[in-house]
Scaffold this motif. Structure first.
Motif, PDB file in Angstrom:
ATOM      1  N   THR A  38      45.605  43.671  33.756  1.00 28.00           N
ATOM      2  CA  THR A  38      47.070  44.386  33.550  1.00 28.00           C
ATOM      3  C   THR A  38      46.809  44.929  34.415  1.00 28.00           C
ATOM      4  O   THR A  38      48.468  46.058  34.264  1.00 28.00           O
ATOM      5  CB  THR A  38      47.695  43.580  32.760  1.00 28.00           C
ATOM      6  OG1 THR A  38      47.212  44.279  31.221  1.00 28.00           O
ATOM      7  CG2 THR A  38      47.383  41.888  32.453  1.00 28.00           C
ATOM      8  N   LYS A 101      47.401  36.360  42.755  1.00 30.35           N
ATOM      9  CA  LYS A 101      48.249  37.432  42.237  1.00 30.35           C
ATOM     10  C   LYS A 101      47.374  38.229  41.508  1.00 30.35           C
ATOM     11  O   LYS A 101      48.195  39.801  41.655  1.00 30.35           O
ATOM     12  CB  LYS A 101      48.904  36.239  40.880  1.00 30.35           C
ATOM     13  CG  LYS A 101      50.095  36.956  39.957  1.00 30.35           C
ATOM     14  CD  LYS A 101      50.292  36.526  39.271  1.00 30.35           C
ATOM     15  CE  LYS A 101      51.018  37.480  38.340  1.00 30.35           C
ATOM     16  NZ  LYS A 101      51.757  36.600  36.618  1.00 30.35           N
ATOM     17  N   TRP A 102      46.160  37.888  41.459  1.00 23.84           N
ATOM     18  CA  TRP A 102      45.379  39.274  40.369  1.00 23.84           C
ATOM     19  C   TRP A 102      43.870  39.737  41.315  1.00 23.84           C
ATOM     20  O   TRP A 102      43.364  40.252  41.298  1.00 23.84           O
ATOM     21  CB  TRP A 102      44.440  38.685  39.114  1.00 23.84           C
ATOM     22  CG  TRP A 102      46.235  38.525  38.225  1.00 23.84           C
ATOM     23  CD1 TRP A 102      46.694  37.490  38.063  1.00 23.84           C
ATOM     24  CD2 TRP A 102      46.894  39.879  37.923  1.00 23.84           C
ATOM     25  NE1 TRP A 102      47.524  37.589  37.341  1.00 23.84           N
ATOM     26  CE2 TRP A 102      47.730  38.849  36.443  1.00 23.84           C
ATOM     27  CE3 TRP A 102      46.597  40.372  37.940  1.00 23.84           C
ATOM     28  CZ2 TRP A 102      48.630  39.991  35.737  1.00 23.84           C
ATOM     29  CZ3 TRP A 102      47.567  41.758  36.827  1.00 23.84           C
ATOM     30  CH2 TRP A 102      48.325  41.233  35.946  1.00 23.84           C
ATOM     31  N   LYS A 109      48.910  42.141  42.794  1.00 25.14           N
ATOM     32  CA  LYS A 109      49.221  43.487  42.165  1.00 25.14           C
ATOM     33  C   LYS A 109      48.191  44.085  42.156  1.00 25.14           C
ATOM     34  O   LYS A 109      47.002  43.783  42.139  1.00 25.14           O
ATOM     35  CB  LYS A 109      49.037  42.795  40.220  1.00 25.14           C
ATOM     36  CG  LYS A 109      49.548  41.671  40.101  1.00 25.14           C
ATOM     37  CD  LYS A 109      50.488  42.065  39.300  1.00 25.14           C
ATOM     38  CE  LYS A 109      52.175  41.167  38.676  1.00 25.14           C
ATOM     39  NZ  LYS A 109      52.853  42.040  38.037  1.00 25.14           N
ATOM     40  N   THR A 112      45.262  48.209  40.158  1.00 23.67           N
ATOM     41  CA  THR A 112      43.847  47.593  38.685  1.00 23.67           C
ATOM     42  C   THR A 112      42.553  48.212  39.439  1.00 23.67           C
ATOM     43  O   THR A 112      42.304  48.238  40.333  1.00 23.67           O
ATOM     44  CB  THR A 112      44.210  45.646  38.762  1.00 23.67           C
ATOM     45  OG1 THR A 112      43.158  45.429  39.434  1.00 23.67           O
ATOM     46  CG2 THR A 112      45.313  45.402  38.472  1.00 23.67           C
TER      47      THR A 112
END
Length: 133
Positions: A38, A101-102, A109, A112
């Protein structure tokens, strides 16, 4: 040219397998960058068993690619080759698409550690077949 591409793809998969084995045996370098986060916390803690399984599967994929390219002997029965090539392609295409999403090309996102350039980008490898040789 096919043999060169076969060695390149097989070699990349062998190196990735070796990286996973390095992490299984306690190596820490690059581990934080390889796991989606995150920004402050990791999304999951990979187990040694799971990482070992991924290492074994990557090594088998490397061997399979070398077999398909005609570089190594056939240790996997030949009727599996046509199905295995399609399966392996689908796995890597789905992995590159990601979860939206990741991870993957279409992740929402941004910023990161996984994206920050600490790892080699897979996009040139995935789309390299489009470039004329």
């Amino acid at each position: 040219m096919l043999e060169l591409l076969t060695w390149a793809v097989g070699g990349i998969l062998w190196v990735l397998s070796g990286m996973h084995l390095y992490w299984v045996f306690g190596g820490q370098k690059g581990a934080k960058a390889a796991i989606p986060s995150t920004g402050t916390a990791l999304l999951f803690e990979p187990s040694k068993i799971g990482t070992s399984i991924v290492a074994i599967l990557l090594a088998l994929a490397a061997w399979f690619v070398l077999e398909l390219g005609g570089v190594t002997q056939f240790l996997i029965f030949s009727t599996f080759h046509s199905y295995g090539a399609g399966l392996l392609s689908c796995v890597f295409i789905l992995r590159s698409i990601g979860d939206f999403k990741w991870v993957g090309f279409f992740k929402r996102k941004k910023g990161t550690v996984l994206q920050s350039g600490t790892l080699c980008s897979t996009r040139p490898f995935v789309f390299s077949w489009e470039q004329p040789f």
